[in-house]
Design a protein around this motif. Sequence first.
Motif, PDB file in Angstrom:
ATOM      1  N   UNK A 435      26.238  36.685  14.214  1.00  0.00           N
ATOM      2  CA  UNK A 435      26.127  35.501  13.356  1.00  0.00           C
ATOM      3  C   UNK A 435      26.200  34.238  14.204  1.00  0.00           C
ATOM      4  N   UNK A 436      27.042  34.278  15.230  1.00  0.00           N
ATOM      5  CA  UNK A 436      27.118  33.120  16.126  1.00  0.00           C
ATOM      6  C   UNK A 436      25.784  32.913  16.834  1.00  0.00           C
ATOM      7  N   UNK A 437      25.128  34.002  17.226  1.00  0.00           N
ATOM      8  CA  UNK A 437      23.818  33.900  17.879  1.00  0.00           C
ATOM      9  C   UNK A 437      22.786  33.262  16.949  1.00  0.00           C
ATOM     10  N   UNK A 438      22.973  33.456  15.640  1.00  0.00           N
ATOM     11  CA  UNK A 438      22.049  32.876  14.658  1.00  0.00           C
ATOM     12  C   UNK A 438      22.486  31.484  14.215  1.00  0.00           C
ATOM     13  N   UNK A 439      23.539  30.976  14.853  1.00  0.00           N
ATOM     14  CA  UNK A 439      24.108  29.686  14.446  1.00  0.00           C
ATOM     15  C   UNK A 439      24.534  29.683  12.977  1.00  0.00           C
ATOM     16  N   UNK A 440      25.016  30.827  12.548  1.00  0.00           N
ATOM     17  CA  UNK A 440      25.504  30.913  11.180  1.00  0.00           C
ATOM     18  C   UNK A 440      27.019  30.843  11.159  1.00  0.00           C
ATOM     19  N   UNK A 441      27.574  31.038   9.977  1.00  0.00           N
ATOM     20  CA  UNK A 441      29.028  30.982   9.858  1.00  0.00           C
ATOM     21  C   UNK A 441      29.548  32.212   9.143  1.00  0.00           C
ATOM     22  N   UNK A 442      30.731  32.650   9.583  1.00  0.00           N
ATOM     23  CA  UNK A 442      31.350  33.831   9.007  1.00  0.00           C
ATOM     24  C   UNK A 442      32.772  33.458   8.624  1.00  0.00           C
ATOM     25  N   UNK A 443      33.149  33.738   7.376  1.00  0.00           N
ATOM     26  CA  UNK A 443      34.545  33.480   7.020  1.00  0.00           C
ATOM     27  C   UNK A 443      35.054  34.586   6.103  1.00  0.00           C
ATOM     28  N   UNK A 444      36.365  34.734   6.128  1.00  0.00           N
ATOM     29  CA  UNK A 444      37.015  35.783   5.339  1.00  0.00           C
ATOM     30  C   UNK A 444      38.020  35.136   4.407  1.00  0.00           C
ATOM     31  N   UNK A 445      38.105  35.672   3.201  1.00  0.00           N
ATOM     32  CA  UNK A 445      39.075  35.150   2.249  1.00  0.00           C
ATOM     33  C   UNK A 445      39.583  36.299   1.393  1.00  0.00           C
ATOM     34  N   UNK A 446      40.882  36.312   1.163  1.00  0.00           N
ATOM     35  CA  UNK A 446      41.426  37.336   0.276  1.00  0.00           C
ATOM     36  C   UNK A 446      41.082  36.921  -1.148  1.00  0.00           C
ATOM     37  N   UNK A 447      40.655  37.897  -1.951  1.00  0.00           N
ATOM     38  CA  UNK A 447      40.312  37.525  -3.318  1.00  0.00           C
ATOM     39  C   UNK A 447      41.385  38.003  -4.294  1.00  0.00           C
ATOM     40  N   UNK A 448      41.237  37.598  -5.559  1.00  0.00           N
ATOM     41  CA  UNK A 448      42.292  37.903  -6.533  1.00  0.00           C
ATOM     42  C   UNK A 448      42.245  39.361  -7.010  1.00  0.00           C
ATOM     43  N   UNK A 449      41.272  40.130  -6.501  1.00  0.00           N
ATOM     44  CA  UNK A 449      41.218  41.545  -6.887  1.00  0.00           C
ATOM     45  C   UNK A 449      41.884  42.419  -5.817  1.00  0.00           C
ATOM     46  N   UNK A 451      41.135  42.457  -2.773  1.00  0.00           N
ATOM     47  CA  UNK A 451      40.195  42.809  -1.715  1.00  0.00           C
ATOM     48  C   UNK A 451      39.907  41.617  -0.817  1.00  0.00           C
ATOM     49  N   UNK A 452      38.819  41.748  -0.107  1.00  0.00           N
ATOM     50  CA  UNK A 452      38.467  40.704   0.846  1.00  0.00           C
ATOM     51  C   UNK A 452      37.063  40.188   0.521  1.00  0.00           C
ATOM     52  N   UNK A 453      36.902  38.853   0.610  1.00  0.00           N
ATOM     53  CA  UNK A 453      35.569  38.266   0.491  1.00  0.00           C
ATOM     54  C   UNK A 453      35.056  37.973   1.893  1.00  0.00           C
TER      55      UNK A 453
END
Lengths: 471, 222
Positions: A435-449, A451-453
């Motif tokens: 994703x870094x090579x594509x100049x994109x962004x990656x983020x993680x967030x815990x969700x209310x279920x 799990x992980x977003x």
Amino acid sequence: MAINSIKFYLLLGINLLMLGALSLNAYIAYNDALHELNEIYDAELARSAKLISLLLSSNPLPLNEGQPVVVAVPHVTDMGETMTAQQERLLDGHKYEGKIAFQAQQHGQLIMLSENALQFPTPQHEAGYHEITEHGTLWVTFSFFVPEQDLWVFTAQRVDIREEMGEHIAQAQVRPILFMMLPLSLLIYLVIKQVLRPLNLLQQHVADKTPEQLHEIQLALPAELQPIQSAINSLLQRIRHYLQQEKRFIADASHELRTPLSILQLHAQNLSTAKDPNEVTEAIFAITEGSKRMSHLVNQLLSIARLDHLETINFNPVPLTPLLHQSLAQLPPLLLDKVHWQLQLDDSCLLHGDNALLQSVLRNVLDNAAKYSPTDGNVQVTTRVEHNQQICILISNNGNVAADTSRLGDRFYRHQQHQQVEGAGLGLSIVKHIIALHQGQLSFMRNDRGGLDVIMTLPAAPRGNVTPAIQ
Amino acid sequence: MRILLVEDDELLAKGMITRLKRLGYQPELCTTGKQAALAAQNSNFALMILDLGLPDGFALDLIRQFRQSGVSMPILVLTAQDQLQTKLIALNSGADDYLVKPIDVMELEARIRVLCRRQQQRTDDSLQLAGINLNLNNHHCQFQQQDVTLTRREFMLLKEFMLKPDRILSRQQLEELSYGWDGDTESNAIEVHIHNLRKKLAPEVIKTVRGVGYMLVSHYGH
């Protein structure tokens, strides 16, 4: 001393400047001296003319049968500077007398002249300064007329005497500096050498660096070199950091390889001595599983190594929906059936990137989402086009996912609670890298279920480009 | 001889259990440090094999905790971590040995024997008592200069008796030693093995202490 060196250019520059300054100095001194000399000698010519006219009008010469009186001058025509001032002061006058001449005319008749004025053409009867040429020599003359006596007095002086004296004066100024140039150059060279010593010192310190010893350079350097030193130090620090990272990677990789290797070795040994068919089955199963785990790990390591050496990627328009379907189809069937997939896809999403790499991203994230979900869990995949030419992919699961979101994507990071789940902790680090090579962004967030977003933002293909990379 | 095996990798643990059992040990498996601490509290083990990369990250603390509370059981660290720093920390915390994966099982077994030997203050692997000569290394057994062939369980039982001569071992102890926690022991399994041992050696060598257990008589033959 190399030609292309600071020392050489400094020395050359300073010497050329010195020469230039000297030449200018000499030129100005010569012109100044000439100007002053002209004034002095012009005045002298006038004074001599007036003196002669005064003498002649108060004491008229007895004319010797119409022959003018000739005043002798010393026969030294040599203009050189070979004699000392004492030698030049001759008994019968000065050699420079040859350079001064005069004529006196009364009633149109020559009554008196210096010896060296015998060949002179008859001067103009016009008061003031004139220049005449006699035998190729330029003279300055001064004509003075006394109307009561009808007396013309002409005095003349060679011009070259003035130039010669101007040259002497200019030379006198320039000569000492000229003689000083060589020792001065040498001194300048020594000074430059001294001034450049810190640079040599720095160069030595940098040259002495080895991968094992990348400590900071701490030299007391002049202000100009300090930014270079700190730049080198920050480079050293980055190299150190990089080497450390590599070391840790190798340590982690070998650590990860050791467990499956132990499994293979142990069960192979067990197999060689097994008597019970159950033991054989167990060993074969373990060896198969162990080799699977190992080949997965080796594949991941290889893709990391490949990614590390990848500098540019081929940007193509990649339709997202088919890519997602392909990635899902590549999941192991057990994992695909483990959870319910809820897809909300915007079919107009067109990514800008490398097809194979993006597929690897999706496969890894989908694989993780299912792996860390409970059986019959829900994995939601949502794609949409953002207004700023970006495409957002959201993959979200439920369950009891334990993760330190700040460390997700670090190589070999796995939460302690999930150590039993298959994997080595390399998948997300690969995703992060691509994703870094594509100049994109990656983020993680815990969700209310529980799990992980996982939220990925990637560039959309430029509009108007309608040739899809895959059909 | 019971061994506490603390290893979170299922496949690896299975292989080790199979092998250790075959070599005459009775391994018990724990997959976390907490489980291991509990197990050590409730039963006696001759030795612990400990993996450092446990899910609850409890391994090094476990060693320290054991040593502080006076548990003298030898601890053999078996791990994939080969950094000197980790080795030093583990050994300084009280581990007795440190092995890096992958290991050869023969070496592991030899090191287990060495650690037990040291623990039991012996200089070799040969136990001699009551006319019995038992070699713990090659499992060779002689009684009054005559070779005796033992089954795996018989060897395990005899070894325990010879390590603790003249001491009563309860039936439950012996069952744990030879079958482990989840062994499917029949009610009289131990009796059968003791009977067989007595037949192969001499009936008076192993004494029955009614209602309590069994005991090896060390002065037999004197």
